[in-house]
Write a protein that holds these residues in place. Sequence first.
Motif, short mmCIF file in Angstrom:
data_model
loop_
_atom_site.label_atom_id
_atom_site.label_comp_id
_atom_site.label_asym_id
_atom_site.label_seq_id
_atom_site.Cartn_x
_atom_site.Cartn_y
_atom_site.Cartn_z
N HIS A 192 36.19 42.19 40.41
CA HIS A 192 37.38 42.10 39.56
C HIS A 192 38.54 42.99 40.07
O HIS A 192 39.70 42.61 40.04
CB HIS A 192 36.99 42.51 38.14
N HIS A 209 42.52 42.36 41.16
CA HIS A 209 43.75 43.04 40.75
C HIS A 209 44.62 43.39 41.97
O HIS A 209 45.82 43.21 41.95
CB HIS A 209 43.44 44.31 39.96
N SER A 222 43.95 50.16 35.29
CA SER A 222 43.70 49.11 34.30
C SER A 222 43.10 49.72 33.05
O SER A 222 43.09 50.93 32.87
CB SER A 222 42.76 48.06 34.90
N ASP A 244 44.56 40.58 33.32
CA ASP A 244 43.47 39.78 33.86
C ASP A 244 43.81 38.29 33.94
O ASP A 244 44.31 37.72 32.96
CB ASP A 244 42.21 39.97 32.99
ZN ZN Z 1 41.38 43.86 34.78
#
Ligand code: ZN
Length: 341
Positions: A116, A120, A140, A306
């Motif tokens: 993930h 980003h 984040s 996201d």
């Molecule tokens: Zn995130």
Amino acid sequence: MNKQRDLILAFESSCDETSVSVIEDGNKILSNIVATQINSHKRFGGVVPEVASRHHIEQITLCLEDALNQAGVGYEDLSAVAVTYGPGLVGALLVGISAAKVVAFTHNLPLIPVNHMAGHIYAARFVKPLVFPALALLVSGGHTELVYLAAPNSYEIIGETRDDAAGEAYDKIGRVLGINYPAGKEIDRLAHLGKDVFSFPRAMINENNFDFSFSGLKSAFINTVHHADQVGEKLDHKDLAASFQQSVVDVLAEKTVNALKKYPVKQLILAGGVAANSGLRERIERELKKFDNVSLLMAPLKLCGDNAAMIGAAGHVAWKAGVRADMSLNADPSLEFSWIK
Ligand code: ZN
Ligand code: KG4
């Protein structure tokens, strides 16, 4: 069948957004469907894992259908399927992973596991190409870290938060001010209307490392507000927000500048949900003027949060590098890049 172009179908379901996207050649968004669950989590002041998983299950096939329709492509046009497999909430991640596996298995497509946080970073790829070596300041709701990228698809941590992530601190102090989850955007707005009169701590700012700590700042903030409540004093929310933000931005900027001095890179990438913060963007832009040979690449505002487009962008790079998963791919809730040696 159109294999002239690379078409990646990407899934993201690590937290509270269900998202499916189709990306062409790693840098062009054909569709990016994002179903947010924020309204369901607001009243709890944060993401409730079980509620998140249930929403993902309800949304994932609808998002998939929309993503393919909007992109105007069919399964036969796809080159690969990319999916976030961590870090995140295990039940939430498993929904995206299961959907990605079904598509990959049924249509005999390569399955690409994506971190993930790499997603980003690669959200910035939609602005312009990454240049290596690069350094990424990743901020984040779950992470705050400085990552060194020696080459495409290579990620090494040089420093990270020892406790709360910056976004998490924003959300927690927002709660004390009666601001709905996620509070970052509203605190950012208030901060621009107030002044740094509280001089909250700047933890670890003078330490000779690239780590962060935001829990002391959070506690100092909460204690200040509670103390004022007890003595019947009314504090200005704008000044509280400005003081908090100044402390966060000072630490993030100072550590990033120190990292740029130690690790000469060609590009600094600013990414993650908190990278949408206007105070942080302005400050980093200003600091970067002192580095003639480092270009600044900020993830586009609408792709800081996201979304699956960023997973498609990072997935494309991983796919080209030969990264593959098989049907045994599992969620890895605490997946981390490795530390620099
Ligand atoms: Zn995130
Ligand atoms: O990256 P993200 O969408 O989700 C995670 O992977 O964690 O980040 C969400 C975080 C939330 O904590 C939210 O409050 C914060 O990003 N955020 C902001 C701003 N916009 C979103 N924080 C500060 N300033 C903003 N403008």
